[in-house]
Write a protein that holds these residues in place. Structure first.
Motif, PDB file in Angstrom:
ATOM      1  N   ALA A  90       0.811  -1.225   0.000  1.00  0.00           N
ATOM      2  CA  ALA A  90       0.000   0.000   0.000  1.00  0.00           C
ATOM      3  C   ALA A  90       0.842   1.271   0.000  1.00  0.00           C
ATOM      4  O   ALA A  90       0.598   2.175  -0.809  1.00  0.00           O
ATOM      5  CB  ALA A  90      -0.976  -0.009   1.177  1.00  0.00           C
ATOM      6  N   PRO A  91       1.868   1.388   0.885  1.00  0.00           N
ATOM      7  CA  PRO A  91       2.651   2.633   0.877  1.00  0.00           C
ATOM      8  C   PRO A  91       3.328   2.905  -0.463  1.00  0.00           C
ATOM      9  O   PRO A  91       3.329   4.043  -0.953  1.00  0.00           O
ATOM     10  CB  PRO A  91       3.689   2.400   1.985  1.00  0.00           C
ATOM     11  N   ALA A 137       3.592   5.838  -5.468  1.00  0.00           N
ATOM     12  CA  ALA A 137       3.749   5.807  -6.925  1.00  0.00           C
ATOM     13  C   ALA A 137       2.650   6.594  -7.612  1.00  0.00           C
ATOM     14  O   ALA A 137       2.915   7.429  -8.486  1.00  0.00           O
ATOM     15  CB  ALA A 137       3.742   4.349  -7.410  1.00  0.00           C
ATOM     16  N   GLN A 138       1.398   6.353  -7.213  1.00  0.00           N
ATOM     17  CA  GLN A 138       0.287   7.061  -7.854  1.00  0.00           C
ATOM     18  C   GLN A 138       0.379   8.561  -7.614  1.00  0.00           C
ATOM     19  O   GLN A 138       0.145   9.366  -8.512  1.00  0.00           O
ATOM     20  CB  GLN A 138      -1.050   6.534  -7.339  1.00  0.00           C
ATOM     21  N   ALA A 139       0.750   8.945  -6.380  1.00  0.00           N
ATOM     22  CA  ALA A 139       0.846  10.371  -6.046  1.00  0.00           C
ATOM     23  C   ALA A 139       1.906  11.066  -6.896  1.00  0.00           C
ATOM     24  O   ALA A 139       1.688  12.176  -7.394  1.00  0.00           O
ATOM     25  CB  ALA A 139       1.156  10.536  -4.564  1.00  0.00           C
ATOM     26  N   LEU A 140       3.055  10.422  -7.066  1.00  0.00           N
ATOM     27  CA  LEU A 140       4.116  11.013  -7.884  1.00  0.00           C
ATOM     28  C   LEU A 140       3.718  11.101  -9.350  1.00  0.00           C
ATOM     29  O   LEU A 140       3.946  12.121 -10.020  1.00  0.00           O
ATOM     30  CB  LEU A 140       5.404  10.199  -7.746  1.00  0.00           C
ATOM     31  N   MET A 193       2.900  17.475  -0.520  1.00  0.00           N
ATOM     32  CA  MET A 193       1.744  16.864   0.127  1.00  0.00           C
ATOM     33  C   MET A 193       1.019  17.926   0.945  1.00  0.00           C
ATOM     34  O   MET A 193       1.647  18.882   1.420  1.00  0.00           O
ATOM     35  CB  MET A 193       2.171  15.734   1.065  1.00  0.00           C
ATOM     36  N   SER A 194      -0.269  17.742   1.115  1.00  0.00           N
ATOM     37  CA  SER A 194      -1.051  18.647   1.952  1.00  0.00           C
ATOM     38  C   SER A 194      -1.226  18.029   3.338  1.00  0.00           C
ATOM     39  O   SER A 194      -1.664  16.874   3.443  1.00  0.00           O
ATOM     40  CB  SER A 194      -2.426  18.904   1.327  1.00  0.00           C
ATOM     41  N   HIS A 245       1.138   8.655   4.611  1.00  0.00           N
ATOM     42  CA  HIS A 245       0.843   9.287   3.328  1.00  0.00           C
ATOM     43  C   HIS A 245      -0.466   8.714   2.802  1.00  0.00           C
ATOM     44  O   HIS A 245      -0.735   7.515   2.907  1.00  0.00           O
ATOM     45  CB  HIS A 245       1.966   9.027   2.321  1.00  0.00           C
ATOM     46  N   TRP A 246      -1.293   9.580   2.206  1.00  0.00           N
ATOM     47  CA  TRP A 246      -2.614   9.172   1.725  1.00  0.00           C
ATOM     48  C   TRP A 246      -2.837   9.764   0.336  1.00  0.00           C
ATOM     49  O   TRP A 246      -2.681  10.965   0.149  1.00  0.00           O
ATOM     50  CB  TRP A 246      -3.689   9.661   2.694  1.00  0.00           C
ATOM     51  N   SER A 247      -3.205   8.918  -0.617  1.00  0.00           N
ATOM     52  CA  SER A 247      -3.309   9.358  -2.016  1.00  0.00           C
ATOM     53  C   SER A 247      -4.641   9.978  -2.373  1.00  0.00           C
ATOM     54  O   SER A 247      -4.765  10.588  -3.433  1.00  0.00           O
ATOM     55  CB  SER A 247      -3.076   8.161  -2.949  1.00  0.00           C
ATOM     56  N   PHE A 248      -5.666   9.787  -1.544  1.00  0.00           N
ATOM     57  CA  PHE A 248      -7.033  10.109  -1.957  1.00  0.00           C
ATOM     58  C   PHE A 248      -7.528  11.405  -1.333  1.00  0.00           C
ATOM     59  O   PHE A 248      -7.432  11.567  -0.108  1.00  0.00           O
ATOM     60  CB  PHE A 248      -7.970   8.958  -1.578  1.00  0.00           C
ATOM     61  N   PRO A 249      -8.125  12.336  -2.073  1.00  0.00           N
ATOM     62  CA  PRO A 249      -8.187  12.336  -3.545  1.00  0.00           C
ATOM     63  C   PRO A 249      -6.881  12.767  -4.181  1.00  0.00           C
ATOM     64  O   PRO A 249      -6.577  12.444  -5.303  1.00  0.00           O
ATOM     65  CB  PRO A 249      -9.297  13.331  -3.845  1.00  0.00           C
TER      66      PRO A 249
END
Length: 334
Positions: free
Chosen positions: A138-139, A144-147, A186-187, A252-256
């Motif tokens: 998951a991390p 990866a998706q965030a980048l 990141m926010s 770290h959290w990708s959503f949204p």
């Protein structure tokens, strides 16, 4: 003698340096040295995405997010007749203990069904993929998706309007006109479990899956401390005044979009627990006993009951909200 001492010191440092430090120094070098990263690409492994959805393969052992080596990725690109895409379009996300670099590459320009056939897998929405994988990797997948998303959204300089160029590792983008450097961001978000001593408060938004309740969460405003944000968010969303705040962890959290979830426990006075729900923010909020919370934790992800009703459940184990709620419950039963 000085040269000998310098070499000896370097060798001793390397010998006694922990594996973790070695990995971090190796990754730092790849981020700062484009040529070193290009070399690492040729022997690296790749997590593949299609329009930000990761590849998932199913086998007898279960679902996996495969790591595909560089030669296989190149073979697939050639087979698909893709001349524009290359390994350098990827982003560096990690490395193995043996210092094999790990990258993520989005193949959104290629035809999805043909790719899935070649790769013997499916590109799955990240939320669903994490459930299928039971949180495994998951991390890395969220990073990866965030980048990948950040690079897709930052193609141009905000000052000059000119194109920005990705470093080979993807650790930054540089304006082609004035050299301004942009780094992925990141926010900060506070996620807070409120307790009155014997109960905890869980809430839900209308967009949540049926039955899912979780801790309160909200973005930090500019100029706020974490403590300020917790006090404000609790007051805004449920009309309660926090007496004390305790930090417990982060994720770290990708959503949204890419966020840093800062997990905290907060306490309110046991005689000042009346919820004043902010309907603009939440659909519902309730106080739950430790027995109710333990039942929700044990249910796991619950999508539909036999009678058509959905009991209360909480986010899955790979989410920091789950750990926050579980931590509170364990403290209550000690």
């Amino acid at each position: 003698l000085k040269a000998f001492c310098t070499r000896t010191s370097a060798l001793l440092h390397q010998r006694f340096c922990s594996d973790y430090v070695k990995q971090m120094r190796y990754l730092f070098n790849l981020k700062e040295d484009d040529d070193a990263c290009r070399h690492a690409l040729t022997s690296g492994t790749f997590y593949l995405f299609h329009n930000l959805a990761p590849l998932v393969q199913k086998s007898k052992e279960g679902n996996t997010a495969p790591q595909i080596n560089a030669s296989e990725v190149n073979t697939i690109l050639e087979k698909m007749g893709q001349q524009k895409m290359k390994l350098e379009d990827s982003v560096l996300i990690d490395c193995s203990e043996r210092e094999v670099a790990q990258f993520a590459l989005d193949l959104g320009l290629l035809e999805k069904s043909a790719l899935e056939s070649n790769l013997q897998g499916k590109f799955v929405d990240l939320r669903k993929a994490l459930l299928l994988l039971n949180g495994k990797n998951a991390p890395l997948l969220m990073k990866a998706q965030a980048l990948l998303r950040w690079h897709a959204s930052n193609q141009y300089c905000s000052q000059t309007g000119q194109p920005t160029q990705k470093s080979v590792s993807g650790s930054k983008r540089i304006c082609s006109a004035n050299g301004k450097i942009y780094y992925p961001q990141m926010s900060p978000v506070v996620i807070t479990l409120v307790s009155d001593g014997s109960r905890c408060l869980l809430a839900r938004q209308e967009a949540f899956p049926a039955g899912m309740y979780t801790a309160l969460a909200g973005f930090c405003d500019i100029g706020e401390t974490v403590e300020d944000a917790v006090h404000r968010e609790v007051a805004e969303e449920v009309g309660l005044e926090v007496e004390a705040v305790k930090y417990t962890g982060s994720q770290h959290w990708s959503f949204p979009d890419s966020s840093l979830m800062i997990a905290c426990h907060a306490t309110v006075h046991p005689k000042k627990t009346k919820i004043l729900l902010n309907k603009f923010e939440l659909e519902d909020a309730h106080w739950f006993s430790v027995e109710e919370v333990l039942m929700a934790l044990n249910r796991g992800v619950f999508l539909k009951g036999e009678s058509g009703t959905v009991p209360v459940w909480v986010p899955p184990k790979w989410a920091i909200a789950h750990h926050l709620i579980q931590e509170w419950a364990q403290q209550q039963i000690r």
